[in-house]
Motif scaffolding. Structure first.
Motif, PDB file in Angstrom:
ATOM      1  N   ASN A 142      41.567  30.591  36.019  1.00  0.00           N
ATOM      2  CA  ASN A 142      41.851  31.549  37.146  1.00  0.00           C
ATOM      3  C   ASN A 142      42.778  32.661  36.663  1.00  0.00           C
ATOM      4  O   ASN A 142      42.465  33.690  37.010  1.00  0.00           O
ATOM      5  CB  ASN A 142      42.682  30.717  38.003  1.00  0.00           C
ATOM      6  N   LEU A 143      43.790  32.425  35.755  1.00  0.00           N
ATOM      7  CA  LEU A 143      44.620  33.657  35.080  1.00  0.00           C
ATOM      8  C   LEU A 143      43.628  34.445  34.409  1.00  0.00           C
ATOM      9  O   LEU A 143      43.869  35.526  34.511  1.00  0.00           O
ATOM     10  CB  LEU A 143      45.751  33.017  34.437  1.00  0.00           C
ATOM     11  N   ALA A 144      43.002  33.919  33.510  1.00  0.00           N
ATOM     12  CA  ALA A 144      42.183  34.698  32.643  1.00  0.00           C
ATOM     13  C   ALA A 144      41.257  35.835  33.509  1.00  0.00           C
ATOM     14  O   ALA A 144      41.124  36.930  33.150  1.00  0.00           O
ATOM     15  CB  ALA A 144      41.143  34.035  31.764  1.00  0.00           C
ATOM     16  N   ILE A 145      40.793  35.308  34.544  1.00  0.00           N
ATOM     17  CA  ILE A 145      39.750  36.165  35.440  1.00  0.00           C
ATOM     18  C   ILE A 145      40.690  37.126  35.971  1.00  0.00           C
ATOM     19  O   ILE A 145      40.270  38.293  36.207  1.00  0.00           O
ATOM     20  CB  ILE A 145      38.625  35.307  36.042  1.00  0.00           C
ATOM     21  N   ILE A 146      41.765  36.554  36.695  1.00  0.00           N
ATOM     22  CA  ILE A 146      42.639  37.571  37.221  1.00  0.00           C
ATOM     23  C   ILE A 146      43.079  38.714  36.616  1.00  0.00           C
ATOM     24  O   ILE A 146      42.887  39.989  36.784  1.00  0.00           O
ATOM     25  CB  ILE A 146      43.672  37.028  38.204  1.00  0.00           C
ATOM     26  N   VAL A 147      43.544  38.339  35.267  1.00  0.00           N
ATOM     27  CA  VAL A 147      43.888  39.578  34.345  1.00  0.00           C
ATOM     28  C   VAL A 147      42.678  40.293  33.878  1.00  0.00           C
ATOM     29  O   VAL A 147      42.917  41.618  34.081  1.00  0.00           O
ATOM     30  CB  VAL A 147      44.667  38.742  32.965  1.00  0.00           C
ATOM     31  N   PHE A 148      41.621  39.813  33.713  1.00  0.00           N
ATOM     32  CA  PHE A 148      40.332  40.630  33.440  1.00  0.00           C
ATOM     33  C   PHE A 148      40.163  41.551  34.523  1.00  0.00           C
ATOM     34  O   PHE A 148      39.958  42.699  34.155  1.00  0.00           O
ATOM     35  CB  PHE A 148      39.260  39.648  33.216  1.00  0.00           C
ATOM     36  N   ILE A 149      40.152  41.154  35.736  1.00  0.00           N
ATOM     37  CA  ILE A 149      39.963  41.961  36.887  1.00  0.00           C
ATOM     38  C   ILE A 149      40.805  43.113  37.002  1.00  0.00           C
ATOM     39  O   ILE A 149      40.563  44.379  37.197  1.00  0.00           O
ATOM     40  CB  ILE A 149      39.606  41.220  38.173  1.00  0.00           C
ATOM     41  N   ILE A 150      42.173  42.735  36.927  1.00  0.00           N
ATOM     42  CA  ILE A 150      43.241  43.811  37.021  1.00  0.00           C
ATOM     43  C   ILE A 150      42.992  44.905  35.945  1.00  0.00           C
ATOM     44  O   ILE A 150      43.076  46.189  36.194  1.00  0.00           O
ATOM     45  CB  ILE A 150      44.532  43.264  36.867  1.00  0.00           C
ATOM     46  N   ALA A 151      42.880  44.401  34.704  1.00  0.00           N
ATOM     47  CA  ALA A 151      42.855  45.369  33.636  1.00  0.00           C
ATOM     48  C   ALA A 151      41.566  46.094  33.772  1.00  0.00           C
ATOM     49  O   ALA A 151      41.328  47.254  33.093  1.00  0.00           O
ATOM     50  CB  ALA A 151      42.765  44.570  32.354  1.00  0.00           C
ATOM     51  N   MET A 152      40.658  45.670  34.245  1.00  0.00           N
ATOM     52  CA  MET A 152      39.135  46.023  34.117  1.00  0.00           C
ATOM     53  C   MET A 152      39.286  47.190  35.242  1.00  0.00           C
ATOM     54  O   MET A 152      38.269  48.238  34.990  1.00  0.00           O
ATOM     55  CB  MET A 152      37.914  45.338  34.418  1.00  0.00           C
ATOM     56  N   LEU A 153      39.883  47.063  36.357  1.00  0.00           N
ATOM     57  CA  LEU A 153      39.652  48.220  37.525  1.00  0.00           C
ATOM     58  C   LEU A 153      39.974  49.785  37.105  1.00  0.00           C
ATOM     59  O   LEU A 153      39.070  50.429  37.295  1.00  0.00           O
ATOM     60  CB  LEU A 153      40.978  47.905  38.442  1.00  0.00           C
ATOM     61  N   PRO A 154      40.986  49.786  36.146  1.00  0.00           N
ATOM     62  CA  PRO A 154      41.429  51.350  35.779  1.00  0.00           C
ATOM     63  C   PRO A 154      40.129  51.732  34.904  1.00  0.00           C
ATOM     64  O   PRO A 154      39.945  53.071  34.801  1.00  0.00           O
ATOM     65  CB  PRO A 154      42.522  51.388  35.255  1.00  0.00           C
ATOM     66  N   VAL A 155      39.436  50.799  34.278  1.00  0.00           N
ATOM     67  CA  VAL A 155      38.694  51.228  33.288  1.00  0.00           C
ATOM     68  C   VAL A 155      36.988  51.589  34.061  1.00  0.00           C
ATOM     69  O   VAL A 155      36.473  52.505  33.649  1.00  0.00           O
ATOM     70  CB  VAL A 155      37.995  50.232  32.067  1.00  0.00           C
ATOM     71  N   LEU A 156      37.028  50.757  35.268  1.00  0.00           N
ATOM     72  CA  LEU A 156      35.864  50.997  35.829  1.00  0.00           C
ATOM     73  C   LEU A 156      35.799  52.377  36.906  1.00  0.00           C
ATOM     74  O   LEU A 156      34.851  53.046  36.862  1.00  0.00           O
ATOM     75  CB  LEU A 156      35.482  49.710  36.615  1.00  0.00           C
TER      76      LEU A 156
END
Ligand SMILES: Nc1ncnc2c1ncn2[C@@H]1O[C@H](COP(=O)(O)OP(=O)(O)OP(=O)(O)O)[C@@H](O)[C@H]1O
Ligand SMILES: [Mg+2]
Lengths: 428, 256
Positions: free
Chosen positions: A106-120
């Motif tokens: 869960n933590l892995a995917i949350i961190v991924f989504i948060i870090a991905m947002l500015p990239v997307l």
């Protein structure tokens, strides 16, 4: 009256006549513009009337939302048995990954989504930092988080540790030394080796968590892991392979790239997976234990990279020769030319192809059920063969179909957004 | 970068010296025994029938094409397979193409600052200042934020000229810069080129704009079938051509 005419006043802009705007006009233009168009419209309406009510009935009105086994489901209604999904939800999401460790993926995917947002979405700040983190930090973080410490014998002896330290210092120094002399390739190799050593040390440490067994991984978590790693490896590797395939000045590299792409593309993914299963261990040095998930990941990534290479090559071929010449005439070297001129344009052209490959890759993860990995598809199958939930295959498959659809459809929508954003006016 | 890495440009000799240069495409002998010396600040117009090798010759000067025999010296640096020499020469020589070849994914300003920032390692602010200076010189500073696809052909070609000038080249090569343009746009591009000539830029220009040749050229070169047939100062060249092939060519292009 003379025949000459000169307009002396400007005509004001008027609103369009009522028949040209509003919902009635829209209907007439789009649905009833000709008799065959009207016919098609009525036919589609008829189909919808046939299909939608039973679907709604099955999924909502006659569905069973609470149940402990298939008998309660059958008794409760004739529709879907969402009670089973509810009871087996953890299996669908995590496979047999231990319940007390669910926070880790869960933590892995949350961190991924948060870090991905500015990239997307480039309206958000911190894009560069997030991209750096996703490329350099996130892989080690996630492996450590989900897997926990990985036993490596060399870290048990002082001798082994000393060797690692010496190797790291040497690689980092070599990279730094060459960076000062502007030797891009050598310094890159030096830094890359130093990074890989750090990566290995980090996953060996595993952030001090309890180790987990990879054969417990399953469900959506495994599917996302396979697709995520596949995508992350396929794009950069595919770009390198595509460039290599076009490198006429380096025939050996070119031959290797062509060979790899053609061989991988002409065998079915299933056989690549089987091969990764049985043949990888033959090439690996004694003592390195490769588990099933790892092998699937390698097979999967290489397969996707071969397809990606051909997609990217299509984009490279669409770049006119004049672009290369202009870049050359300005003194840009090969690396700058690729990075600043050719790849941005080539990748933009093939966004639809790249995203199609991603989507295909995501769905192809379901093939790993054949080598006994419990991905989303296998978990669904296990559900309705469980003696508690016999005969509920409709519910199970519809549920995972919805998950696949949501993820693939978002990728497709994002690619459309990206194409629109990168559109820079009329074509040449 | 240490100085052992770059060949030093020599500014005392001729800008370009080509001696006994030959080039083949496979079996096809495109350029035959080309000898040409261009002094600093000299303006040269090259003309000749289609397929005579004009483009090929000027593209050899910045190594977009490779010659097989003879030598080409640019600012005292010999063009060989040595990548460092090629890089140095490309920084000294600007080139403008028939089809502009702007980078469509970058704005006009980014087109101009790209090479100064990445090749000359110039700070971004300084590169932008220089780019605006040259965009003003070619009279389109107000288009800096647009993409090439949003400009007219004449504007695009002027951006291409500004983009080359931003690298501060000693020599400019033009390959039919106006032949892809509508008549009313030709003048705006030629005006910019005339200005450039007045400032003393060394220029090699493939063009069939004879008015331009008469106005600015120090020398006109006529090529046919891969050879330099005739060269002369413009008035003599147009009024008193020596070779039959030149006469035929001139009668064809001036005839209508
Ligand atoms: N890449 C190539 N491979 C083989 N032949 C080529 C190549 N490029 C040009 N040629 C040939 O070389 C000859 C000279 O071409 P070049 O482009 O230099 O002519 P040009 O004088 O510039 O003509 P134009 O006025 O039409 O631009 C032509 O016959 C052309 O067909
Ligand atoms: Mg030409």
């Amino acid at each position: 009256m003379s025949k000459a005419f000169v307009r002396t006043e400007f005509h004001p802009d008027l609103p369009p006549p009522a028949s040209e705007s509003g919902p009635i006009a829209w209907l007439r233009h789009n649905l009833f513009s000709t008799w065959y168009n009207s016919l098609a419209t009525f036919f589609v309406l008829y189909l919808a009337w046939l299909v939608i009510p039973p679907v709604l009935d099955w999924a909502l009105f006659s569905a069973v939302w609470e149940a402990n086994n298939y008998k309660e489901c059958k008794a409760g209604g004739t529709g879907a048995c969402w009670g089973m999904i509810d009871k087996r939800f953890d299996l669908f999401m995590y496979g047999f990954y231990k319940a007390e460790d669910h926070w880790r993926p869960n933590l892995a995917i949350i961190v991924f989504i948060i870090a991905m947002l500015p990239v997307l979405f480039d309206k958000l700040p911190g894009r560069r930092m997030c991209a750096m983190f996703l490329i350099l930090g996130y892989p080690a973080f996630t492996v450590a988080l989900i897997r926990g410490p990985i036993e490596m014998s060399s870290f048990n002896s002082t001798m082994g540790i000393a060797l690692w330290v010496v190797a790291f210092v040497a690689a980092a120094y070599w990279g730094h030394h060459n960076a000062k002399k502007f030797n891009a390739v050598q310094s890159g190799i030096g830094y890359a080796i130093a990074y890989i050593i750090l990566f290995i040390v980090f996953i060996a440490w595993g952030m001090g968590l309890t180790p987990t067994e990879t054969d417990t991984y399953g469900g959506l978590m495994l599917t996302v892991m396979l697709a995520g790693v596949g995508i992350a490896v396929a794009l950069p590797l595919g770009i390198l392979l595509a460039l290599g395939r076009r490198a006429n000045s380096m025939p050996i590299v070119q031959m290797l790239c062509i060979g790899f792409i053609e061989i991988v593309r002409s065998v079915p993914l299933i056989s690549v997976l089987f091969m990764a299963q049985f043949m990888l261990p033959l090439f690996m040095p004694e003592g390195i234990k490769f588990d099933n998930v790892m092998r699937a990941l390698v097979g999967f990534s290489l397969f996707a990279a071969a397809y990606m290479a051909e997609v990217v090559r299509g984009g490279l071929q669409a770049i006119p020769k004049g672009q290369f010449e202009a870049a050359d005439s300005l003194g840009l070297n090969f690396y700058l030319n690729m990075r600043l001129i050719v790849l941005p344009q080539a990748l933009k052209i093939v966004i639809p192809g790249i995203v199609s490959t991603f989507i295909g890759l995501f769905k192809d993860t379901s093939l790993v059920s054949i080598i006994a990995l419990a991905d989303l598809l296998l978990v669904a199958k296990q559900s309705y063969t469980d003696s508690n939930w016999l005969g509920l295959e409709h519910t199970a498959y519809v549920f995972i179909a919805i998950i696949y659809f949501c993820i693939c459809f978002s990728m497709s929508r994002y690619s459309m957004y990206l194409e629109q954003k990168l559109h820079t006016g009329h074509k040449r | 970068m240490s100085d052992t890495n770059t060949a030093a440009a020599d500014n005392s000799g001729p800008a370009i010296a080509i001696t006994g240069m030959h080039k083949w495409y496979g079996d096809f002998h495109v350029l035959k025994d080309i000898n040409l010396t261009v002094e600093r600040g000299e303006r040269i117009v090259i003309c000749g029938p289609s397929g005579s090798g004009k483009s090929t010759m000027i593209r050899c000067i910045n190594r977009l094409e490779e010659h097989q025999k003879g030598s080409i010296n640019v600012s005292g640096i010999e063009l060989t397979n040595d990548v460092k020499n090629i890089d140095t020469i490309r920084r000294e020589v600007g080139m403008v193409f028939q089809h502009f070849n702007l980078f469509p994914h970058l704005t006009v300003l980014q087109n101009c600052t790209l090479a100064p920032i990445w090749v000359r390692k110039m700070p971004k602010a300084e590169a932008e200042e220089i780019a605006m200076k040259y965009l003003t010189r070619v009279k389109i500073p107000e288009q800096a934020g647009k993409f090439p696809g949003q400009l007219s052909g004449g504007q695009q070609q002027r951006v291409a000229i500004a983009r080359s000038l931003c690298m501060n080249p000693d020599i400019m090569l033009f390959d039919e810069p106006t032949s892809a343009l509508d008549p009313e746009m030709i003048k705006e591009v030629l005006d910019v080129m005339v200005d450039l000539a007045k400032e003393g830029m060394t220029m090699l220009c493939v063009t069939h704009e004879m008015g331009f040749a008469k106005q600015v050229a120090d020398r006109v070169i006529f090529m046919d079938e891969g050879e330099i047939i005739e060269q002369n100062e413009p008035n003599e060249f147009f009024d008193n051509p020596q070779s039959d092939r030149t006469k035929l060519f001139l009668s064809q292009i001036l005839g209508h």
